[in-house]
Design a protein around this motif. Sequence first.
Motif, PDB file in Angstrom:
ATOM      1  N   ALA A 127      11.155 -12.530  -4.044  1.00 13.72           N
ATOM      2  CA  ALA A 127       9.877 -12.526  -4.759  1.00 13.72           C
ATOM      3  C   ALA A 127       8.846 -13.427  -4.097  1.00 13.72           C
ATOM      4  N   SER A 128       9.156 -13.961  -2.929  1.00 15.63           N
ATOM      5  CA  SER A 128       8.162 -14.786  -2.243  1.00 15.63           C
ATOM      6  C   SER A 128       7.031 -13.899  -1.739  1.00 15.63           C
ATOM      7  N   PHE A 129       5.882 -14.504  -1.485  1.00 17.42           N
ATOM      8  CA  PHE A 129       4.738 -13.726  -1.019  1.00 17.42           C
ATOM      9  C   PHE A 129       5.040 -13.062   0.322  1.00 17.42           C
ATOM     10  N   ALA A 130       5.651 -13.793   1.242  1.00 15.16           N
ATOM     11  CA  ALA A 130       5.940 -13.239   2.565  1.00 15.16           C
ATOM     12  C   ALA A 130       6.901 -12.047   2.469  1.00 15.16           C
ATOM     13  N   TRP A 131       7.953 -12.198   1.652  1.00  8.77           N
ATOM     14  CA  TRP A 131       8.912 -11.101   1.489  1.00  8.77           C
ATOM     15  C   TRP A 131       8.256  -9.896   0.835  1.00  8.77           C
ATOM     16  N   MET A 132       7.462 -10.132  -0.221  1.00  8.60           N
ATOM     17  CA  MET A 132       6.803  -9.025  -0.899  1.00  8.60           C
ATOM     18  C   MET A 132       5.837  -8.319   0.037  1.00  8.60           C
ATOM     19  N   TRP A 133       5.175  -9.084   0.898  1.00  9.49           N
ATOM     20  CA  TRP A 133       4.258  -8.477   1.865  1.00  9.49           C
ATOM     21  C   TRP A 133       5.019  -7.545   2.797  1.00  9.49           C
TER      22      TRP A 133
ATOM     23  N   VAL B 158       7.964  -6.042   2.316  1.00 11.22           N
ATOM     24  CA  VAL B 158       8.502  -4.882   1.591  1.00 11.22           C
ATOM     25  C   VAL B 158       7.398  -3.869   1.299  1.00 11.22           C
ATOM     26  N   MET B 159       6.266  -4.343   0.792  1.00 11.36           N
ATOM     27  CA  MET B 159       5.180  -3.425   0.454  1.00 11.36           C
ATOM     28  C   MET B 159       4.583  -2.776   1.698  1.00 11.36           C
ATOM     29  N   ALA B 160       4.541  -3.518   2.803  1.00 11.25           N
ATOM     30  CA  ALA B 160       4.018  -2.943   4.045  1.00 11.25           C
ATOM     31  C   ALA B 160       4.924  -1.825   4.539  1.00 11.25           C
ATOM     32  N   ALA B 161       6.246  -2.062   4.533  1.00 14.74           N
ATOM     33  CA  ALA B 161       7.185  -1.039   5.001  1.00 14.74           C
ATOM     34  C   ALA B 161       7.165   0.181   4.086  1.00 14.74           C
ATOM     35  N   MET B 162       7.222  -0.046   2.776  1.00  9.53           N
ATOM     36  CA  MET B 162       7.199   1.072   1.835  1.00  9.53           C
ATOM     37  C   MET B 162       5.930   1.895   2.006  1.00  9.53           C
ATOM     38  N   SER B 163       4.794   1.204   2.122  1.00  9.13           N
ATOM     39  CA  SER B 163       3.508   1.900   2.202  1.00  9.13           C
ATOM     40  C   SER B 163       3.373   2.699   3.484  1.00  9.13           C
ATOM     41  N   PHE B 164       3.964   2.204   4.573  1.00 10.87           N
ATOM     42  CA  PHE B 164       3.892   2.924   5.841  1.00 10.87           C
ATOM     43  C   PHE B 164       4.520   4.311   5.713  1.00 10.87           C
ATOM     44  N   PHE B 165       5.682   4.387   5.090  1.00  9.29           N
ATOM     45  CA  PHE B 165       6.351   5.683   4.943  1.00  9.29           C
ATOM     46  C   PHE B 165       5.758   6.490   3.793  1.00  9.29           C
ATOM     47  N   TRP B 166       5.391   5.823   2.706  1.00  3.65           N
ATOM     48  CA  TRP B 166       4.828   6.498   1.536  1.00  3.65           C
ATOM     49  C   TRP B 166       3.532   7.216   1.897  1.00  3.65           C
ATOM     50  N   SER B 167       2.751   6.619   2.810  1.00  4.35           N
ATOM     51  CA  SER B 167       1.442   7.177   3.148  1.00  4.35           C
ATOM     52  C   SER B 167       1.547   8.490   3.901  1.00  4.35           C
ATOM     53  N   ALA B 168       2.730   8.822   4.408  1.00  3.74           N
ATOM     54  CA  ALA B 168       2.895  10.089   5.124  1.00  3.74           C
ATOM     55  C   ALA B 168       2.956  11.272   4.177  1.00  3.74           C
ATOM     56  N   SER B 169       3.425  11.051   2.956  1.00  3.52           N
ATOM     57  CA  SER B 169       3.818  12.158   2.086  1.00  3.52           C
ATOM     58  C   SER B 169       2.660  13.042   1.649  1.00  3.52           C
ATOM     59  N   LEU B 170       1.645  12.438   1.033  1.00  6.64           N
ATOM     60  CA  LEU B 170       0.620  13.254   0.398  1.00  6.64           C
ATOM     61  C   LEU B 170      -0.198  14.083   1.381  1.00  6.64           C
ATOM     62  N   PRO B 171      -0.682  13.529   2.514  1.00  3.67           N
ATOM     63  CA  PRO B 171      -1.428  14.395   3.437  1.00  3.67           C
ATOM     64  C   PRO B 171      -0.624  15.597   3.923  1.00  3.67           C
ATOM     65  N   LEU B 172       0.676  15.392   4.156  1.00  7.31           N
ATOM     66  CA  LEU B 172       1.513  16.505   4.599  1.00  7.31           C
ATOM     67  C   LEU B 172       1.647  17.560   3.509  1.00  7.31           C
ATOM     68  N   VAL B 173       1.860  17.116   2.271  1.00  8.83           N
ATOM     69  CA  VAL B 173       1.995  18.075   1.172  1.00  8.83           C
ATOM     70  C   VAL B 173       0.676  18.785   0.907  1.00  8.83           C
TER      71      VAL B 173
ATOM     72  N   ALA C 283      -6.490 -13.659  -5.144  1.00  7.10           N
ATOM     73  CA  ALA C 283      -6.638 -13.312  -3.727  1.00  7.10           C
ATOM     74  C   ALA C 283      -5.330 -12.773  -3.154  1.00  7.10           C
ATOM     75  N   GLU C 284      -4.193 -13.353  -3.551  1.00  8.60           N
ATOM     76  CA  GLU C 284      -2.897 -12.866  -3.075  1.00  8.60           C
ATOM     77  C   GLU C 284      -2.598 -11.479  -3.632  1.00  8.60           C
ATOM     78  N   ILE C 285      -2.934 -11.264  -4.907  1.00  5.46           N
ATOM     79  CA  ILE C 285      -2.739  -9.940  -5.501  1.00  5.46           C
ATOM     80  C   ILE C 285      -3.592  -8.913  -4.773  1.00  5.46           C
ATOM     81  N   GLY C 286      -4.854  -9.278  -4.489  1.00  7.32           N
ATOM     82  CA  GLY C 286      -5.730  -8.375  -3.754  1.00  7.32           C
ATOM     83  C   GLY C 286      -5.178  -8.021  -2.388  1.00  7.32           C
ATOM     84  N   LEU C 287      -4.618  -9.010  -1.681  1.00  3.48           N
ATOM     85  CA  LEU C 287      -4.035  -8.758  -0.359  1.00  3.48           C
ATOM     86  C   LEU C 287      -2.834  -7.821  -0.445  1.00  3.48           C
ATOM     87  N   LEU C 288      -1.953  -8.053  -1.417  1.00  5.50           N
ATOM     88  CA  LEU C 288      -0.778  -7.205  -1.552  1.00  5.50           C
ATOM     89  C   LEU C 288      -1.151  -5.794  -2.004  1.00  5.50           C
TER      90      LEU C 288
END
Length: 382
Positions: free
Chosen positions: A93-99, A101-116, A41-46
């Motif tokens: 490597a805690s769940f809260a920290w990983m959440w 980091v992945m949220a911040a990375m994904s926010f910016f990463w998600s901009a790239s492909l639609p623009l390209v 369930a945690e893997i699915g959430l992340l």
Amino acid sequence: MPDRPFPYGPLASFYFFYFAFVGAFAPYWSLYLRSLGYVAAEIGLLMALPQVMRMLAPAAWGWLADATGRRVEILRLAALAALLSYAGVFFGASFAWMWLVMAAMSFFWSASLPLVEAITLSHLGPHAARYGRIRWWGSLGFILAVVGIGHLLDGAPIFWLLWILLALKLAVAASAVQVPDAPLRRRLEEATPLWRIVRRPEVGALLAACFFMAVAHGPYYVFFSIYLVDVGYTKGQVGWLWALGVICEIGVFFLMPRVASRYSGRAILLVSFGCAVLRFTLVAAFPAVPLLMLLAQSLHAATFGAYHAAAVAAFHRLFQGSHTAKGQALYTSVSFGAGGSLGSLLSGYLWEAAGPGITFTASAAAAALGGLLIAWRFPAER
């Protein structure tokens, strides 16, 4: 190609490294998360976080890009911010920290492909059917990453994945600097308010169908590698199975100009959804039969390759002028974002409550719903 010089090299480089990162991340990141001790369930959430951000962020990025006309500058900023935010994985490597980091990375990463995608289609102009001739470089990057890393991880600690992903993030940011913009084509359609375009029955049907196709692929992107490893495949074999799907996808991208000249986008989409139903039924029922897994992975040519090329072209046709980036962002947000998020989240809970077979059967059902929507309300091009 269009009359003006087409920036093949910069766009090919971006697609190559962008999807090399996807090829390193999508199949193996869940294995890294499991190595940290997270439950399903945690893997699915992340793993749902990139899809959640693709639901929320691309619309904002696309709106900003169309409003300012500075698509390339926004692309470069987002790529750099994604690189910097990803570096956080080395500091906890805690769940809260990983959440976080992945949220911040994904926010910016998600901009790239639609623009390209919007920039590429603007450069192609009336030759949009040739999109696959440039997009295949992304598929090649994915193949090299997924196969090479699969074999590497058979003998190396999973922690090495973090450094590989960092290098690929750096390459994406460097490639974004080289991508040139293309002038927007001002057409009569741009006078139409965006909400009126979205309210058209064919647009609503296409959005809903793409949503269900992404739901169907949610369990695949989160748990397919874990599923195969648990059945008895090595990580190298898993990498080759992922690669097979993308190899077949490349073939489709090269054939798409010929296919699109003979068949409507509606027909291509209907076949793609039908193949998705068959693919996930096979994965649900016969995971331990290598030949059937080879067949299932070869169907990726339709369930992603043909489907994505037809969907991108359809949104480009429906959202013209000053709405081009918003159209691609809407496609990304509703399908990969909302649909991918729901598919990832549900897969984590279904996996624990009902098992892999039921989870992938649900994928087949979601694909069937999408196909029915295309058959019902999405017309062939006039």
